[in-house]
Design a protein around this motif. Structure first.
Motif, PDB file in Angstrom:
ATOM      1  N   ASN A  61     -25.857 -20.944  32.077  1.00  0.00           N
ATOM      2  CA  ASN A  61     -25.604 -22.050  31.144  1.00  0.00           C
ATOM      3  C   ASN A  61     -25.873 -21.681  29.686  1.00  0.00           C
ATOM      4  OD1 ASN A  61     -25.045 -23.766  33.404  1.00  0.00           O
ATOM      5  ND2 ASN A  61     -27.250 -24.030  33.690  1.00  0.00           N
ATOM      6  N   VAL A  62     -25.427 -20.506  29.301  1.00  0.00           N
ATOM      7  CA  VAL A  62     -25.560 -20.054  27.910  1.00  0.00           C
ATOM      8  C   VAL A  62     -24.214 -20.272  27.223  1.00  0.00           C
ATOM      9  CG1 VAL A  62     -26.010 -18.082  26.399  1.00  0.00           C
ATOM     10  CG2 VAL A  62     -27.281 -18.328  28.551  1.00  0.00           C
ATOM     11  N   ILE A 108     -28.664 -15.024  20.463  1.00  0.00           N
ATOM     12  CA  ILE A 108     -29.473 -14.074  21.239  1.00  0.00           C
ATOM     13  C   ILE A 108     -29.157 -12.647  20.821  1.00  0.00           C
ATOM     14  CG2 ILE A 108     -29.820 -13.109  23.556  1.00  0.00           C
ATOM     15  CD1 ILE A 108     -29.519 -16.021  24.606  1.00  0.00           C
ATOM     16  N   LEU A 109     -27.875 -12.336  20.634  1.00  0.00           N
ATOM     17  CA  LEU A 109     -27.488 -10.996  20.176  1.00  0.00           C
ATOM     18  C   LEU A 109     -28.136 -10.672  18.837  1.00  0.00           C
ATOM     19  CD1 LEU A 109     -23.662 -10.460  20.859  1.00  0.00           C
ATOM     20  CD2 LEU A 109     -25.572  -9.197  21.834  1.00  0.00           C
ATOM     21  N   GLN A 110     -28.093 -11.627  17.919  1.00  0.00           N
ATOM     22  CA  GLN A 110     -28.669 -11.406  16.599  1.00  0.00           C
ATOM     23  C   GLN A 110     -30.185 -11.232  16.687  1.00  0.00           C
ATOM     24  OE1 GLN A 110     -27.603 -14.386  13.746  1.00  0.00           O
ATOM     25  NE2 GLN A 110     -28.507 -13.293  12.012  1.00  0.00           N
ATOM     26  N   GLU A 111     -30.804 -12.031  17.538  1.00  0.00           N
ATOM     27  CA  GLU A 111     -32.256 -11.958  17.702  1.00  0.00           C
ATOM     28  C   GLU A 111     -32.693 -10.617  18.292  1.00  0.00           C
ATOM     29  OE1 GLU A 111     -35.494 -13.556  20.830  1.00  0.00           O
ATOM     30  OE2 GLU A 111     -33.863 -14.931  20.359  1.00  0.00           O
ATOM     31  N   MET A 112     -31.926 -10.130  19.261  1.00  0.00           N
ATOM     32  CA  MET A 112     -32.277  -8.879  19.916  1.00  0.00           C
ATOM     33  C   MET A 112     -32.042  -7.668  19.017  1.00  0.00           C
ATOM     34  SD  MET A 112     -30.804  -9.617  23.759  1.00  0.00           S
ATOM     35  CE  MET A 112     -31.413  -8.094  24.465  1.00  0.00           C
ATOM     36  N   GLY A 122     -20.402 -18.345  30.794  1.00  0.00           N
ATOM     37  CA  GLY A 122     -21.684 -19.027  30.618  1.00  0.00           C
ATOM     38  C   GLY A 122     -22.874 -18.295  31.189  1.00  0.00           C
ATOM     39  N   TRP A 123     -22.652 -17.160  31.813  1.00  0.00           N
ATOM     40  CA  TRP A 123     -23.748 -16.366  32.373  1.00  0.00           C
ATOM     41  C   TRP A 123     -24.048 -15.186  31.460  1.00  0.00           C
ATOM     42  CZ3 TRP A 123     -26.559 -17.357  36.832  1.00  0.00           C
ATOM     43  CH2 TRP A 123     -26.080 -18.413  37.627  1.00  0.00           C
ATOM     44  N   LEU A 124     -25.324 -15.004  31.152  1.00  0.00           N
ATOM     45  CA  LEU A 124     -25.768 -13.880  30.335  1.00  0.00           C
ATOM     46  C   LEU A 124     -26.659 -12.975  31.166  1.00  0.00           C
ATOM     47  CD1 LEU A 124     -26.171 -12.391  27.607  1.00  0.00           C
ATOM     48  CD2 LEU A 124     -28.131 -13.901  27.214  1.00  0.00           C
ATOM     49  N   GLU A 125     -26.342 -11.697  31.174  1.00  0.00           N
ATOM     50  CA  GLU A 125     -27.188 -10.708  31.836  1.00  0.00           C
ATOM     51  C   GLU A 125     -27.766  -9.758  30.798  1.00  0.00           C
ATOM     52  OE1 GLU A 125     -25.523 -10.198  36.394  1.00  0.00           O
ATOM     53  OE2 GLU A 125     -25.257  -8.580  34.945  1.00  0.00           O
ATOM     54  N   ILE A 126     -29.045  -9.501  30.920  1.00  0.00           N
ATOM     55  CA  ILE A 126     -29.721  -8.520  30.073  1.00  0.00           C
ATOM     56  C   ILE A 126     -30.237  -7.428  31.000  1.00  0.00           C
ATOM     57  CG2 ILE A 126     -31.542  -8.110  28.388  1.00  0.00           C
ATOM     58  CD1 ILE A 126     -31.456 -11.136  27.775  1.00  0.00           C
ATOM     59  N   MET A 127     -29.830  -6.191  30.749  1.00  0.00           N
ATOM     60  CA  MET A 127     -30.164  -5.078  31.633  1.00  0.00           C
ATOM     61  C   MET A 127     -30.894  -3.985  30.863  1.00  0.00           C
ATOM     62  SD  MET A 127     -26.305  -5.044  33.093  1.00  0.00           S
ATOM     63  CE  MET A 127     -25.776  -5.653  31.476  1.00  0.00           C
ATOM     64  N   VAL A 128     -31.896  -3.405  31.480  1.00  0.00           N
ATOM     65  CA  VAL A 128     -32.578  -2.249  30.902  1.00  0.00           C
ATOM     66  C   VAL A 128     -32.326  -1.063  31.826  1.00  0.00           C
ATOM     67  CG1 VAL A 128     -34.757  -1.265  30.128  1.00  0.00           C
ATOM     68  CG2 VAL A 128     -34.354  -3.728  29.889  1.00  0.00           C
ATOM     69  N   PRO A 129     -31.521  -0.096  31.406  1.00  0.00           N
ATOM     70  CA  PRO A 129     -31.172   1.020  32.291  1.00  0.00           C
ATOM     71  C   PRO A 129     -32.375   1.880  32.636  1.00  0.00           C
ATOM     72  CG  PRO A 129     -29.683   0.892  30.409  1.00  0.00           C
ATOM     73  CD  PRO A 129     -30.827  -0.019  30.117  1.00  0.00           C
ATOM     74  N   LEU A 130     -32.339   2.451  33.826  1.00  0.00           N
ATOM     75  CA  LEU A 130     -33.317   3.456  34.209  1.00  0.00           C
ATOM     76  C   LEU A 130     -32.964   4.778  33.535  1.00  0.00           C
ATOM     77  CD1 LEU A 130     -33.508   2.724  38.034  1.00  0.00           C
ATOM     78  CD2 LEU A 130     -35.450   2.587  36.472  1.00  0.00           C
ATOM     79  N   LYS A 175     -16.414  -8.297  22.082  1.00  0.00           N
ATOM     80  CA  LYS A 175     -16.459  -9.733  22.359  1.00  0.00           C
ATOM     81  C   LYS A 175     -15.069 -10.356  22.319  1.00  0.00           C
ATOM     82  CE  LYS A 175     -19.469 -10.278  18.991  1.00  0.00           C
ATOM     83  NZ  LYS A 175     -20.412 -10.902  18.023  1.00  0.00           N
ATOM     84  N   LYS A 176     -14.903 -11.353  23.152  1.00  0.00           N
ATOM     85  CA  LYS A 176     -13.761 -12.258  23.045  1.00  0.00           C
ATOM     86  C   LYS A 176     -14.364 -13.624  22.796  1.00  0.00           C
ATOM     87  CE  LYS A 176      -9.578 -13.911  25.326  1.00  0.00           C
ATOM     88  NZ  LYS A 176      -8.711 -13.815  26.533  1.00  0.00           N
ATOM     89  N   GLU A 177     -14.126 -14.158  21.625  1.00  0.00           N
ATOM     90  CA  GLU A 177     -14.836 -15.346  21.172  1.00  0.00           C
ATOM     91  C   GLU A 177     -14.754 -16.496  22.170  1.00  0.00           C
ATOM     92  OE1 GLU A 177     -15.383 -18.017  17.106  1.00  0.00           O
ATOM     93  OE2 GLU A 177     -13.794 -16.505  17.242  1.00  0.00           O
ATOM     94  N   ASN A 178     -15.916 -17.087  22.423  1.00  0.00           N
ATOM     95  CA  ASN A 178     -16.078 -18.227  23.333  1.00  0.00           C
ATOM     96  C   ASN A 178     -15.840 -17.891  24.799  1.00  0.00           C
ATOM     97  OD1 ASN A 178     -16.698 -20.170  21.281  1.00  0.00           O
ATOM     98  ND2 ASN A 178     -14.541 -20.197  20.746  1.00  0.00           N
ATOM     99  N   VAL A 179     -15.651 -16.593  25.101  1.00  0.00           N
ATOM    100  CA  VAL A 179     -15.323 -16.232  26.483  1.00  0.00           C
ATOM    101  C   VAL A 179     -16.268 -15.180  27.056  1.00  0.00           C
ATOM    102  CG1 VAL A 179     -13.546 -15.324  28.030  1.00  0.00           C
ATOM    103  CG2 VAL A 179     -12.890 -16.797  26.116  1.00  0.00           C
ATOM    104  N   ALA A 180     -16.358 -14.018  26.396  1.00  0.00           N
ATOM    105  CA  ALA A 180     -17.067 -12.903  27.018  1.00  0.00           C
ATOM    106  C   ALA A 180     -17.589 -11.921  25.981  1.00  0.00           C
ATOM    107  CB  ALA A 180     -16.154 -12.171  28.005  1.00  0.00           C
ATOM    108  N   GLY A 181     -18.581 -11.142  26.411  1.00  0.00           N
ATOM    109  CA  GLY A 181     -19.120 -10.061  25.595  1.00  0.00           C
ATOM    110  C   GLY A 181     -19.691  -9.000  26.513  1.00  0.00           C
ATOM    111  N   VAL A 182     -19.556  -7.723  26.112  1.00  0.00           N
ATOM    112  CA  VAL A 182     -20.056  -6.642  26.964  1.00  0.00           C
ATOM    113  C   VAL A 182     -20.331  -5.406  26.117  1.00  0.00           C
ATOM    114  CG1 VAL A 182     -17.824  -5.592  27.554  1.00  0.00           C
ATOM    115  CG2 VAL A 182     -19.692  -5.544  29.216  1.00  0.00           C
ATOM    116  N   GLU A 183     -21.277  -4.586  26.571  1.00  0.00           N
ATOM    117  CA  GLU A 183     -21.622  -3.334  25.900  1.00  0.00           C
ATOM    118  C   GLU A 183     -21.502  -2.184  26.902  1.00  0.00           C
ATOM    119  OE1 GLU A 183     -24.893  -5.288  22.834  1.00  0.00           O
ATOM    120  OE2 GLU A 183     -25.567  -4.364  24.697  1.00  0.00           O
TER     121      GLU A 183
END
Length: 217
Positions: free
Chosen positions: A26-27, A35-39, A52-60, A94-102
């Motif tokens: 629900n993001v 959140i992106l700016q804060e991080m 609406g789902w946000l995942e934050i991952m820390v790679p091994l 990013k695709k505005e209002n839809v998705a973001g990925v790195e």
């Protein structure tokens, strides 16, 4: 009577150990951007956002070596086939209002010339032609890549390489890459990555160059 108090902690203060994945539902888009700016940009974590789902991952650390190795192999292949490219690393797409990925790594190949002078992405810029993920990729991440319309995605996980091609807006697994159709990448790349753990990166890349020297492009 006891009143409940809501405590809000900035996402940047959440301590995540390597290998951790946090999923936040629900993001909305404005929250995602905040959140992106804060991080900030100087961080070890990576994000994926879709529907609406946000995942934050820390790679091994063990994910970093395959990422670098596969990226180096792509550069070798492009050089051998005489093609120019622009690498964009882990840029946030990013695709505005839809998705973001790195991505772990990504390349502009067909669109390399358009991206030569880009210091920051522009709203009308195309997605990268090839993206690489070295991790267990979730549905949220795949959905984000589909929404952004990255035409080719390589996922290396569990000693296997899966090549995803965007077909009618959805990813379909393929045995071959349109960028390197004559190379059995799903066989060679896992072999070279595993070899690198035994003999080191330099020797593994030398073996890769020896293998592809015998293949006609």
């Amino acid at each position: 009577m006891t009143l409940g108090t809501s405590i809000v902690k900035p996402v940047s203060q959440i301590q995540l150990s390597p290998g951790s994945v946090v999923t936040i539902p629900n993001v909305n888009w404005q929250e995602f951007e905040a959140i992106l700016q804060e991080m900030g940009e100087k961080r070890s974590s990576r994000i994926a956002y879709s529907k609406g789902w946000l995942e934050i991952m820390v790679p091994l650390p063990e994910h970093e070596k395959p990422k670098e190795l596969i990226s180096d192999m792509v550069k070798i292949l492009l050089k051998k086939s005489g093609r120019k490219y622009e690498p964009f690393g882990s840029t946030t797409f990013k695709k505005e209002n839809v998705a973001g990925v790195e991505p772990d790594a990504c390349f502009y190949i067909q669109n390399y010339q358009r991206m030569i002078n880009r210091r920051r992405l522009q709203p009308n810029d195309p997605p990268p032609d090839l993206a690489i993920e070295s991790n267990v990729t979730s549905k949220t991440t795949l959905d984000a890549y589909e929404a952004i319309a990255v035409p080719e995605l390589w996922v290396y996980a569990n000693s296997k390489l899966i090549i995803y091609l965007l077909t009618n807006g959805q990813y379909i697994a393929s045995e071959t890459s349109p960028n390197f159709p004559s190379i059995p990448l799903t066989q060679i790349i896992p072999q070279i990555v595993e070899l690198s753990w035994q003999v080191g990166t330099v020797e593994a890349l030398a073996e890769f160059e020896k293998i592809i020297a015998e293949i006609s492009f």
